[in-house]
Design a protein around this motif. Structure first.
Motif, mmCIF file in Angstrom:
data_model
loop_
_atom_site.group_PDB
_atom_site.id
_atom_site.type_symbol
_atom_site.label_atom_id
_atom_site.label_comp_id
_atom_site.label_asym_id
_atom_site.label_seq_id
_atom_site.Cartn_x
_atom_site.Cartn_y
_atom_site.Cartn_z
ATOM 1 N N ARG A 107 0.835 -1.217 0.000
ATOM 2 C CA ARG A 107 0.000 0.000 0.000
ATOM 3 C C ARG A 107 0.864 1.258 0.000
ATOM 4 O O ARG A 107 0.544 2.242 -0.685
ATOM 5 C CB ARG A 107 -0.938 -0.017 1.214
ATOM 6 C CG ARG A 107 -1.878 1.159 1.270
ATOM 7 C CD ARG A 107 -2.794 1.192 0.041
ATOM 8 N NE ARG A 107 -3.660 2.348 0.083
ATOM 9 C CZ ARG A 107 -3.399 3.512 -0.534
ATOM 10 N NH1 ARG A 107 -2.292 3.656 -1.248
ATOM 11 N NH2 ARG A 107 -4.242 4.517 -0.433
ATOM 12 N N ILE A 108 1.967 1.251 0.731
ATOM 13 C CA ILE A 108 2.886 2.397 0.746
ATOM 14 C C ILE A 108 3.462 2.609 -0.653
ATOM 15 O O ILE A 108 3.528 3.740 -1.147
ATOM 16 C CB ILE A 108 4.009 2.189 1.782
ATOM 17 C CG1 ILE A 108 3.436 2.240 3.198
ATOM 18 C CG2 ILE A 108 5.105 3.246 1.618
ATOM 19 C CD1 ILE A 108 4.395 1.754 4.274
ATOM 20 N N LYS A 109 3.859 1.524 -1.309
ATOM 21 C CA LYS A 109 4.406 1.613 -2.672
ATOM 22 C C LYS A 109 3.386 2.226 -3.626
ATOM 23 O O LYS A 109 3.715 3.089 -4.439
ATOM 24 C CB LYS A 109 4.834 0.231 -3.152
ATOM 25 C CG LYS A 109 5.452 0.234 -4.518
ATOM 26 C CD LYS A 109 5.845 -1.159 -4.974
ATOM 27 C CE LYS A 109 6.393 -1.108 -6.398
ATOM 28 N NZ LYS A 109 6.647 -2.433 -6.934
ATOM 29 N N GLU A 110 2.129 1.795 -3.522
ATOM 30 C CA GLU A 110 1.072 2.354 -4.372
ATOM 31 C C GLU A 110 0.916 3.851 -4.136
ATOM 32 O O GLU A 110 0.771 4.629 -5.082
ATOM 33 C CB GLU A 110 -0.258 1.653 -4.089
ATOM 34 C CG GLU A 110 -0.317 0.225 -4.554
ATOM 35 C CD GLU A 110 -1.544 -0.508 -4.044
ATOM 36 O OE1 GLU A 110 -2.355 0.088 -3.290
ATOM 37 O OE2 GLU A 110 -1.701 -1.696 -4.382
ATOM 38 N N GLU A 111 0.960 4.257 -2.879
ATOM 39 C CA GLU A 111 0.789 5.675 -2.543
ATOM 40 C C GLU A 111 1.987 6.493 -3.033
ATOM 41 O O GLU A 111 1.822 7.616 -3.504
ATOM 42 C CB GLU A 111 0.611 5.832 -1.026
ATOM 43 C CG GLU A 111 -0.002 7.133 -0.614
ATOM 44 C CD GLU A 111 -1.488 7.262 -0.916
ATOM 45 O OE1 GLU A 111 -2.008 8.388 -0.766
ATOM 46 O OE2 GLU A 111 -2.158 6.270 -1.292
ATOM 47 N N MET A 112 3.173 5.924 -2.945
ATOM 48 C CA MET A 112 4.384 6.615 -3.422
ATOM 49 C C MET A 112 4.328 6.810 -4.934
ATOM 50 O O MET A 112 4.778 7.838 -5.447
ATOM 51 C CB MET A 112 5.639 5.837 -3.044
ATOM 52 C CG MET A 112 5.937 5.857 -1.576
ATOM 53 S SD MET A 112 7.357 4.852 -1.135
ATOM 54 C CE MET A 112 8.652 6.037 -1.399
ATOM 55 N N GLU A 113 3.774 5.833 -5.644
ATOM 56 C CA GLU A 113 3.646 5.962 -7.096
ATOM 57 C C GLU A 113 2.582 6.978 -7.464
ATOM 58 O O GLU A 113 2.735 7.719 -8.431
ATOM 59 C CB GLU A 113 3.344 4.596 -7.713
ATOM 60 C CG GLU A 113 4.515 3.645 -7.659
ATOM 61 C CD GLU A 113 4.178 2.224 -8.062
ATOM 62 O OE1 GLU A 113 2.988 1.915 -8.357
ATOM 63 O OE2 GLU A 113 5.108 1.392 -8.077
ATOM 64 N N ALA A 114 1.504 7.036 -6.701
ATOM 65 C CA ALA A 114 0.411 7.967 -6.973
ATOM 66 C C ALA A 114 0.747 9.394 -6.566
ATOM 67 O O ALA A 114 0.313 10.354 -7.217
ATOM 68 C CB ALA A 114 -0.859 7.502 -6.276
ATOM 69 N N PHE A 115 1.500 9.555 -5.470
ATOM 70 C CA PHE A 115 1.819 10.881 -4.946
ATOM 71 C C PHE A 115 3.317 10.998 -4.630
ATOM 72 O O PHE A 115 3.692 11.132 -3.460
ATOM 73 C CB PHE A 115 1.013 11.161 -3.664
ATOM 74 C CG PHE A 115 -0.473 11.085 -3.853
ATOM 75 C CD1 PHE A 115 -1.168 12.156 -4.387
ATOM 76 C CD2 PHE A 115 -1.171 9.934 -3.528
ATOM 77 C CE1 PHE A 115 -2.534 12.089 -4.569
ATOM 78 C CE2 PHE A 115 -2.544 9.854 -3.706
ATOM 79 C CZ PHE A 115 -3.224 10.938 -4.230
ATOM 80 N N PRO A 116 4.175 10.957 -5.633
ATOM 81 C CA PRO A 116 5.626 10.981 -5.357
ATOM 82 C C PRO A 116 6.087 12.270 -4.676
ATOM 83 O O PRO A 116 7.075 12.253 -3.941
ATOM 84 C CB PRO A 116 6.251 10.830 -6.745
ATOM 85 C CG PRO A 116 5.192 11.221 -7.702
ATOM 86 C CD PRO A 116 3.891 10.895 -7.056
ATOM 87 N N ASP A 117 5.382 13.363 -4.883
ATOM 88 C CA ASP A 117 5.769 14.633 -4.276
ATOM 89 C C ASP A 117 5.514 14.671 -2.770
ATOM 90 O O ASP A 117 6.013 15.552 -2.083
ATOM 91 C CB ASP A 117 5.036 15.794 -4.942
ATOM 92 C CG ASP A 117 3.527 15.647 -4.855
ATOM 93 O OD1 ASP A 117 3.018 14.531 -5.129
ATOM 94 O OD2 ASP A 117 2.856 16.639 -4.523
ATOM 95 N N LYS A 118 4.766 13.728 -2.238
ATOM 96 C CA LYS A 118 4.463 13.689 -0.801
ATOM 97 C C LYS A 118 5.519 12.947 -0.006
ATOM 98 O O LYS A 118 5.543 12.996 1.212
ATOM 99 C CB LYS A 118 3.112 13.033 -0.557
ATOM 100 C CG LYS A 118 1.953 13.697 -1.242
ATOM 101 C CD LYS A 118 1.701 15.080 -0.704
ATOM 102 C CE LYS A 118 0.500 15.710 -1.371
ATOM 103 N NZ LYS A 118 0.298 17.071 -0.933
ATOM 104 N N PHE A 119 6.416 12.255 -0.701
ATOM 105 C CA PHE A 119 7.433 11.451 -0.027
ATOM 106 C C PHE A 119 8.814 12.022 -0.267
ATOM 107 O O PHE A 119 9.129 12.615 -1.234
ATOM 108 C CB PHE A 119 7.395 10.005 -0.521
ATOM 109 C CG PHE A 119 6.150 9.272 -0.092
ATOM 110 C CD1 PHE A 119 6.157 8.493 1.056
ATOM 111 C CD2 PHE A 119 4.981 9.352 -0.828
ATOM 112 C CE1 PHE A 119 5.021 7.815 1.458
ATOM 113 C CE2 PHE A 119 3.840 8.674 -0.433
ATOM 114 C CZ PHE A 119 3.852 7.902 0.706
#
Length: 119
Positions: A107-119
């Motif tokens: 789930r973290i990987k999916e979120e990083m791909e969807a919102f790379p600017d947040k990480f």
């Protein structure tokens, strides 16, 4: 031209994983980020990891918590290697549930791909 410094960004999300609601909190900083993962509002551990030019495996240490629980250190190392940033990680879930942790990382990987600017 001077580089623009990144302000602190906040990003929260939650997901129902293995019949449990897992909460995620990301605090993005200029050259790194803080990731908190948990089932309830607690901070029982904290690890930090960063890449080194001397080793392919990022350096990591546990700042807070039980040294026998390596979940936060391991996650911080994997995320530091992936992002090439300094990563603070706090994983507050039962350490004996490997399937839950695998789903959380997915789930973290999916979120990083969807919102790379947040990480």
């Amino acid at each position: 031209m001077e580089p623009v410094s990144r302000s602190i960004t906040l990003h929260n999300f939650c997901e129902r994983i293995c019949e449990q609601t897992v909460h995620f909190h990301v605090m993005g900083m200029q050259d790194g980020f803080f990731l908190w993962v948990g089932l309830s509002s607690s901070l029982s551990n904290l690890a930090v990891a960063m890449c080194s030019r001397f080793d392919s495996v990022p350096l990591s240490t546990l700042v807070l918590g039980d040294k026998s629980d390596t979940t936060s250190c391991s996650l911080a190392q994997r995320l530091a290697k992936k992002t090439k940033k300094q990563v603070f990680a706090s994983v507050n879930i039962p350490s004996n549930d490997c399937h839950l942790m695998l789903q959380i990382e997915k789930r973290i990987k999916e979120e990083m791909e969807a919102f790379p600017d947040k990480f």
